[in-house]
Design a protein around this motif. Structure first.
Motif, PDB file in Angstrom:
ATOM      1  N   GLU A  88      52.230 -44.614  24.477  1.00 51.93           N
ATOM      2  CA  GLU A  88      53.218 -45.836  24.287  1.00 51.93           C
ATOM      3  C   GLU A  88      52.774 -47.047  24.109  1.00 51.93           C
ATOM      4  OE1 GLU A  88      56.706 -47.171  27.261  1.00 51.93           O
ATOM      5  OE2 GLU A  88      55.495 -45.235  27.586  1.00 51.93           O
ATOM      6  N   GLY A  89      52.973 -48.045  23.562  1.00 50.42           N
ATOM      7  CA  GLY A  89      52.152 -49.719  23.562  1.00 50.42           C
ATOM      8  C   GLY A  89      51.577 -50.178  24.295  1.00 50.42           C
ATOM      9  N   ALA A  90      52.563 -50.057  25.864  1.00 48.90           N
ATOM     10  CA  ALA A  90      52.112 -51.364  26.388  1.00 48.90           C
ATOM     11  C   ALA A  90      50.967 -50.433  27.649  1.00 48.90           C
ATOM     12  CB  ALA A  90      53.156 -51.008  27.932  1.00 48.90           C
ATOM     13  N   VAL A  91      50.536 -49.464  27.416  1.00 46.58           N
ATOM     14  CA  VAL A  91      49.287 -48.558  28.005  1.00 46.58           C
ATOM     15  C   VAL A  91      48.680 -47.942  26.536  1.00 46.58           C
ATOM     16  CG1 VAL A  91      50.713 -47.561  29.987  1.00 46.58           C
ATOM     17  CG2 VAL A  91      49.808 -46.128  27.526  1.00 46.58           C
ATOM     18  N   ASP A  92      48.288 -48.614  25.662  1.00 46.71           N
ATOM     19  CA  ASP A  92      47.232 -48.776  24.588  1.00 46.71           C
ATOM     20  C   ASP A  92      46.975 -50.504  24.153  1.00 46.71           C
ATOM     21  OD1 ASP A  92      46.443 -48.001  22.169  1.00 46.71           O
ATOM     22  OD2 ASP A  92      48.095 -48.586  20.460  1.00 46.71           O
ATOM     23  N   ASP A  93      45.015 -49.576  25.134  1.00 55.32           N
ATOM     24  CA  ASP A  93      44.838 -51.814  24.884  1.00 55.32           C
ATOM     25  C   ASP A  93      43.708 -51.048  23.578  1.00 55.32           C
ATOM     26  OD1 ASP A  93      44.266 -53.675  25.040  1.00 55.32           O
ATOM     27  OD2 ASP A  93      43.094 -53.473  26.913  1.00 55.32           O
ATOM     28  N   CYS A  94      43.936 -51.498  22.343  1.00 51.82           N
ATOM     29  CA  CYS A  94      43.312 -50.899  21.416  1.00 51.82           C
ATOM     30  C   CYS A  94      42.154 -52.782  21.107  1.00 51.82           C
ATOM     31  CB  CYS A  94      44.005 -51.098  20.107  1.00 51.82           C
ATOM     32  SG  CYS A  94      42.888 -50.403  18.601  1.00 51.82           S
ATOM     33  N   ASP A  95      42.947 -53.183  21.655  1.00 52.83           N
ATOM     34  CA  ASP A  95      41.841 -54.704  21.786  1.00 52.83           C
ATOM     35  C   ASP A  95      40.328 -54.640  22.637  1.00 52.83           C
ATOM     36  OD1 ASP A  95      43.627 -56.197  19.225  1.00 52.83           O
ATOM     37  OD2 ASP A  95      45.053 -55.582  20.712  1.00 52.83           O
ATOM     38  N   GLY A  96      41.305 -54.027  24.101  1.00 51.93           N
ATOM     39  CA  GLY A  96      40.332 -54.064  25.037  1.00 51.93           C
ATOM     40  C   GLY A  96      39.940 -54.997  26.097  1.00 51.93           C
ATOM     41  N   HIS A  97      41.032 -56.058  25.514  1.00 51.30           N
ATOM     42  CA  HIS A  97      41.189 -57.431  26.166  1.00 51.30           C
ATOM     43  C   HIS A  97      42.306 -57.216  27.410  1.00 51.30           C
ATOM     44  CE1 HIS A  97      42.304 -61.326  27.230  1.00 51.30           C
ATOM     45  NE2 HIS A  97      41.379 -61.887  26.975  1.00 51.30           N
ATOM     46  N   GLY A  98      43.424 -56.114  27.925  1.00 50.94           N
ATOM     47  CA  GLY A  98      44.051 -56.496  28.810  1.00 50.94           C
ATOM     48  C   GLY A  98      43.437 -55.308  30.267  1.00 50.94           C
ATOM     49  N   THR A  99      42.778 -54.225  29.266  1.00 50.01           N
ATOM     50  CA  THR A  99      41.585 -53.649  30.459  1.00 50.01           C
ATOM     51  C   THR A  99      40.961 -54.135  31.358  1.00 50.01           C
ATOM     52  OG1 THR A  99      42.409 -51.422  29.127  1.00 50.01           O
ATOM     53  CG2 THR A  99      41.062 -51.502  30.671  1.00 50.01           C
ATOM     54  N   ILE A 100      40.082 -54.775  30.708  1.00 59.42           N
ATOM     55  CA  ILE A 100      39.165 -55.772  31.242  1.00 59.42           C
ATOM     56  C   ILE A 100      39.734 -56.752  32.117  1.00 59.42           C
ATOM     57  CG2 ILE A 100      37.190 -57.223  31.028  1.00 59.42           C
ATOM     58  CD1 ILE A 100      37.407 -54.655  29.217  1.00 59.42           C
ATOM     59  N   VAL A 101      41.127 -56.996  31.732  1.00 63.42           N
ATOM     60  CA  VAL A 101      41.755 -58.257  32.419  1.00 63.42           C
ATOM     61  C   VAL A 101      42.485 -57.481  33.648  1.00 63.42           C
ATOM     62  CG1 VAL A 101      43.739 -60.259  33.531  1.00 63.42           C
ATOM     63  CG2 VAL A 101      42.311 -59.902  30.947  1.00 63.42           C
ATOM     64  N   ALA A 102      43.217 -56.156  33.963  1.00 63.15           N
ATOM     65  CA  ALA A 102      43.341 -55.645  34.902  1.00 63.15           C
ATOM     66  C   ALA A 102      42.424 -55.281  35.383  1.00 63.15           C
ATOM     67  CB  ALA A 102      44.599 -54.555  34.410  1.00 63.15           C
ATOM     68  N   GLY A 103      41.305 -54.893  35.396  1.00 60.76           N
ATOM     69  CA  GLY A 103      40.631 -54.021  36.063  1.00 60.76           C
ATOM     70  C   GLY A 103      39.128 -55.369  37.065  1.00 60.76           C
ATOM     71  N   ILE A 104      39.433 -56.882  36.522  1.00 62.84           N
ATOM     72  CA  ILE A 104      39.125 -57.921  37.133  1.00 62.84           C
ATOM     73  C   ILE A 104      40.322 -58.262  38.498  1.00 62.84           C
ATOM     74  CG2 ILE A 104      39.112 -60.114  37.413  1.00 62.84           C
ATOM     75  CD1 ILE A 104      38.147 -60.280  34.007  1.00 62.84           C
TER      76      ILE A 104
END
Length: 399
Positions: free
Chosen positions: A96-112
């Motif tokens: 599902e799009g909201a949990v698909d981070d092909c760019d990698g950017h949003g997951t890095i932000v969420a982890g911080i």
């Protein structure tokens, strides 16, 4: 929408894990030496988490999507505003799009912002107790070229409204819409400003990256949403005492956090990453994008501690507790800060009664007074006797 500024610093091999998607950014896996030990949790976070972890606070991350990771809270899909490009018939189905981070950017932000602690290492987010909502608003990797891979001000407006609709209390926007000086006045921001006003009415605090200066975002640009008065704009620190040169100055109070992330949650597997694989080397995680979630997490800590505060009240607490020179946000300092006007009534002034002298002092005083009295008495007696002799002498002379 601009992503973070990055710097090539080293060469490395791409991550291994799930079969790589050729469309997606490749990340560099962390080695054992890159991961801090369990005893190396940053002291500001250790202290801050004695008071709050962000428990019960809903935070929306408007970004490129957030990939589920075992160190993140369960990611709530909050909506996908990216119009995906056509897929090949033999391509595997996408998450599902909201949990698909092909760019990698949003997951890095969420982890911080929200990485949960582990007994095996010293990695932890600023607010590991939050509930996490992902809204995919942009993607350079997934979006159809015809609609603009970088997103738009209209989709950012929709994303903010989606976050408010899903009861987000904090919204992190690490992507920016930069309006150069020659076009800023011609852009219609009515709907966007209405979304910000709606968020303010619902007591939602919006935290946004200040933006990274480049050719598309020259000095004097208007950065949205960072340059709006109800938005907390976050600059990047190059070191503890210096604002990064690439940070776009904002019109509001100066707030900042570290812009360089040496280690992050991997968007590709359950491990960690130290950067993107960009030939001929490694592209580090650096920019105002990665400073913003430090402040968003700190806002979540404040909201847990002060649930009755308005959005404006939380912003005031935050601004009052930062380093006055750089605006640096330290989570421990913020959650333990006592405002100068903490007293609800004047403090009564009590003038203490002088303490009585000790008995020894009184006795010495009495002896001293008695001695002086004796000396005075003797002196008066001698003077009186002398005066009487002189008077008798004069009387004999007259006779």
């Amino acid at each position: 929408m601009g992503l973070s500024t990055a710097v090539a610093v080293a060469s490395a091999q791409p991550s291994t894990g799930h079969p790589p998607d050729p469309d997606c950014a490749v990340v560099i896996p962390a080695t054992r030496n890159d991961v801090p030990g369990a005893e190396e949790v940053p002291e500001p976070l250790t202290m801050a988490h004695r008071f709050a972890t962000g428990a019960g606070i809903r935070v929306a991350v408007i970004d490129t999507g957030v990939a589920p990771h075992p160190r993140l809270p369960p990611v709530i899909p909050g909506g996908d505003l990216v119009v995906a490009r056509d897929r090949r018939p033999d391509d595997p189905p996408l998450p599902e799009g909201a949990v698909d981070d092909c760019d990698g950017h949003g997951t890095i932000v969420a982890g911080i912002l929200a990485a949960r602690p582990s007994a095996e290492d010293g990695v932890v987010g600023v607010a590991p107790g939050v509930e996490l909502i992902s809204i995919r608003q942009t993607s350079r990797r997934r979006a159809a070229d015809s609609v603009g891979a970088g997103g738009s001000l209209a989709s950012l407006t929709d994303a903010i409204n989606l976050a408010v609709d899903q009861s987000a209390q904090v919204i992190n926007v690490s992507l920016t819409s930069c309006l150069p000086p020659d076009v800023a006045d011609s852009v219609n921001t009515t709907a966007f400003d209405a979304a910000l006003s709606r968020a303010e009415d619902r007591e939602v605090v919006i935290v946004a990256a200040a933006g990274n200066a480049d050719e598309q975002c020259p000095p004097g640009s208007t950065v949205l949403p960072a340059h709006r008065p109800t938005v907390v704009s976050v600059s990047a620190l190059e070191d503890p005492h210096t604002i990064a040169r690439y940070s776009v100055p904002g019109p509001g109070p100066l707030l900042s956090a570290p812009g360089h992330v040496p280690l992050a949650l991997s968007p590709r597997d359950p491990g960690f990453t130290v950067g993107f694989a960009d030939p001929p080397g490694l592209r580090a995680f650096e920019g105002t994008s990665f400073a913003a979630p430090v402040v968003s997490g700190t806002v979540a800590l404040l909201m847990e501690l002060h649930p009755a505060d308005s959005a404006a009240g939380i912003r005031a607490r935050l601004a009052a507790a930062v380093d006055p020179a750089t605006g640096a946000v330290d989570p421990a300092s913020v959650v333990t800060h006592v405002p100068a006007d903490y007293r609800v009534a004047p403090h009564p002034v009590v003038i203490p009664v002088p303490a009585e002298a000790s008995s020894g002092v009184r006795e010495r005083s009495i002896v001293t007074v008695t001695t002086l009295s004796c000396f005075v008495g003797v002196a008066l007696t001698i003077r009186s006797a002398s005066h009487s002799r002189r008077r008798r002498g004069r009387n004999r002379e007259r006779q």
